[in-house]
Design an enzyme around this catalytic site. Sequence first.
Site, short mmCIF file in Angstrom:
data_model
loop_
_atom_site.label_atom_id
_atom_site.label_comp_id
_atom_site.label_asym_id
_atom_site.label_seq_id
_atom_site.Cartn_x
_atom_site.Cartn_y
_atom_site.Cartn_z
N HIS A 55 0.83 -1.20 0.00
CA HIS A 55 0.00 0.00 0.00
C HIS A 55 0.87 1.25 0.00
O HIS A 55 0.52 2.27 -0.60
CB HIS A 55 -0.91 0.01 1.24
CG HIS A 55 -2.27 -0.53 0.97
ND1 HIS A 55 -2.89 -0.42 -0.26
CD2 HIS A 55 -3.16 -1.17 1.76
CE1 HIS A 55 -4.09 -0.98 -0.20
NE2 HIS A 55 -4.27 -1.44 1.01
N GLU A 101 0.45 -19.61 -18.51
CA GLU A 101 1.40 -19.39 -17.42
C GLU A 101 1.95 -20.70 -16.85
O GLU A 101 2.72 -20.69 -15.89
CB GLU A 101 0.75 -18.57 -16.31
CG GLU A 101 -0.58 -19.11 -15.85
CD GLU A 101 -1.33 -18.15 -14.93
OE1 GLU A 101 -0.68 -17.30 -14.31
OE2 GLU A 101 -2.57 -18.28 -14.82
N ASP A 112 4.34 -16.00 -13.45
CA ASP A 112 4.32 -17.42 -13.10
C ASP A 112 5.02 -18.28 -14.14
O ASP A 112 5.68 -19.26 -13.81
CB ASP A 112 2.88 -17.91 -12.93
CG ASP A 112 2.33 -17.59 -11.54
OD1 ASP A 112 3.13 -17.25 -10.65
OD2 ASP A 112 1.11 -17.68 -11.35
N CYS A 121 0.57 -10.03 -20.03
CA CYS A 121 0.11 -9.22 -18.90
C CYS A 121 1.01 -9.32 -17.67
O CYS A 121 0.66 -8.83 -16.60
CB CYS A 121 -1.32 -9.59 -18.52
SG CYS A 121 -1.52 -11.30 -17.99
#
Length: 593
Positions: free
Chosen positions: A199, A440, A464, A511
């Site tokens: 965060h 992946e 991955d 992605c």
Amino acid sequence: MEPKRKEDHVVKGIGGSPGIVIGKAQLIKRDRIDIFAYRLIDEAEVPGEERRFKIAVEESKEQCLKVKDNILSQDAKEVVYIIDAQLMILEDRMLIDETIRRIREEKINAEWALEIILQKLRGAFKNIDDEYLSERKSDVDYIGERIVRNLLGKKQDSISDLKEKVIIVAHDLSPADTAQMTRDKVIGFATDIGGKTSHTAIMARALEIPAVVGLERITQDVEIGDSIIIDGNTGIVLINPTKTVLNEYLEKKRIYERLEKELFKYKDLPAQTLDGYRIKVVANIELIEEIPSVLEHGAEGIGLYRTEFLYLGRKELPSEEEQFQTYKSVVERLHSYTTIRTMDIGGDKFISHLDLAKEMNPAMGLRAIRFCLKEVGIFKTQLRAILKASNYGKIKIMFPMISGVSEILQTKEILEGVKLELKNEGIPFDSDIKIGIMIEIPSAVTLADILAKEVDFFSIGTNDLIQYSLAIDRVNEHVAYLYEPLHPAVLRVIKHVVDCGHNAGIKVGMCGEMAGEPLYIPILLGMGLDELSMNALSVLGVKKIIRSITYRESRELLDSIMGFSTASEIKSFVKEEMIKRFPMEFKDLRNAN
């Protein structure tokens, strides 16, 4: 005699938010709160202990709401969701009811009872393979500390009362801390812990404040008033730089800011090479609040919308209506399409009563599509919500962790069943909605030619795929160095998937983190990828590179590197080529490893 301050000391961490800033350090040190456990002597003490806990929770809510009001008054709406996430935890019935139950049944003090429940909540995030999701454990820690401080009557530290411009140095910063930062006072920050998806880093990027995280011991190296340089581009912090180094970074800062300003001229331009080859540059998002950044940086759509946050840290599963409203609010704000990935987590991450066995290796266990095919009811609820939202904007559906043909056939059968249900109920949706899969897993690579016949598009999930292909754990510091996107095997795998997709007449995108790395763009162009999906902040830089080269040059570069046998050879060759073509943008690569 005062100890001599460190001079021209360099510390390397993780670039959390880009930019270069120079200023004085404001050190924030917070002592850890010790929790004392004790049993209540008399039954009559229990109601008072319950009341003390409830008051502390209410005080925590009031403090969070005050922070939220402060954010809204600064017109920083894009980061309000972080405080909303804290408020959701404070409303969580498991947190409240279970703590009170422990106080009553075990006759223990509120601090002790709360810590037991917090440990249970933290456990729900343990061993999550996704970096973004694993970082969410910090939300639980922050809320726990806030409640305990209120229980003990300790003052909540705040950084909102700063009188001058400073660079904050801290072990970590809570969402409340970063949400209270004002751009006119906090010009940068550095923390001991954290990653790109913490965060702290997300907030820094949203506020466009340069930041470096994961520095391990920056709070021990820096003293209040030290002159420091934060380089969020390279993840470097310099403490008390010499005049020569200071002047060097002032020049770097000037060049960086000029280049950043120039990038915005690419915002509304297509990602097209000098010889006319067109590729789409889109964004990855986790939260609705990231959409303003997507639009501001000229992304052509959303190539990966992660939906996992809807399921995490809650006692009950999200309803169909809640999911529908969330997806609808995303697609209504975009003129282009949104690719929604179905949940990519396992049952071990739900704080609900699913009867699932504990797994030794959750990353390779019952997660993603495997979990969905076992818990069909949960899967169908998400599919119904996505399909209903498709009536309000352009949506594609993407299924993660497909390892073979049988999985995609089962998935398509379930999807068709959900479509029939909605049709019979008279609920409108896009009946021609496009579906795709993430490539992946090595088995999916091997079967790519067959899988391509079953879907409308591929999206290569390099995070991955690289990990599984090279048999390494990218979060294990002892082998993380082996995580190499330019490994010859990885490049051959990607090229194979692209070729299989194109031979079957479908689009192939990417992605993973690799898609947004400027150094790799010419290689990915040369492979013929149709779409690159990345963090929104990377879009403009990637567009510039694409619009500055030809597709032919990219093909020639690819042909050259495919003849190399090691990642180091490939990296050296590509670096030299990029430095020659983009000397200012890749200036720092000259001295990098």
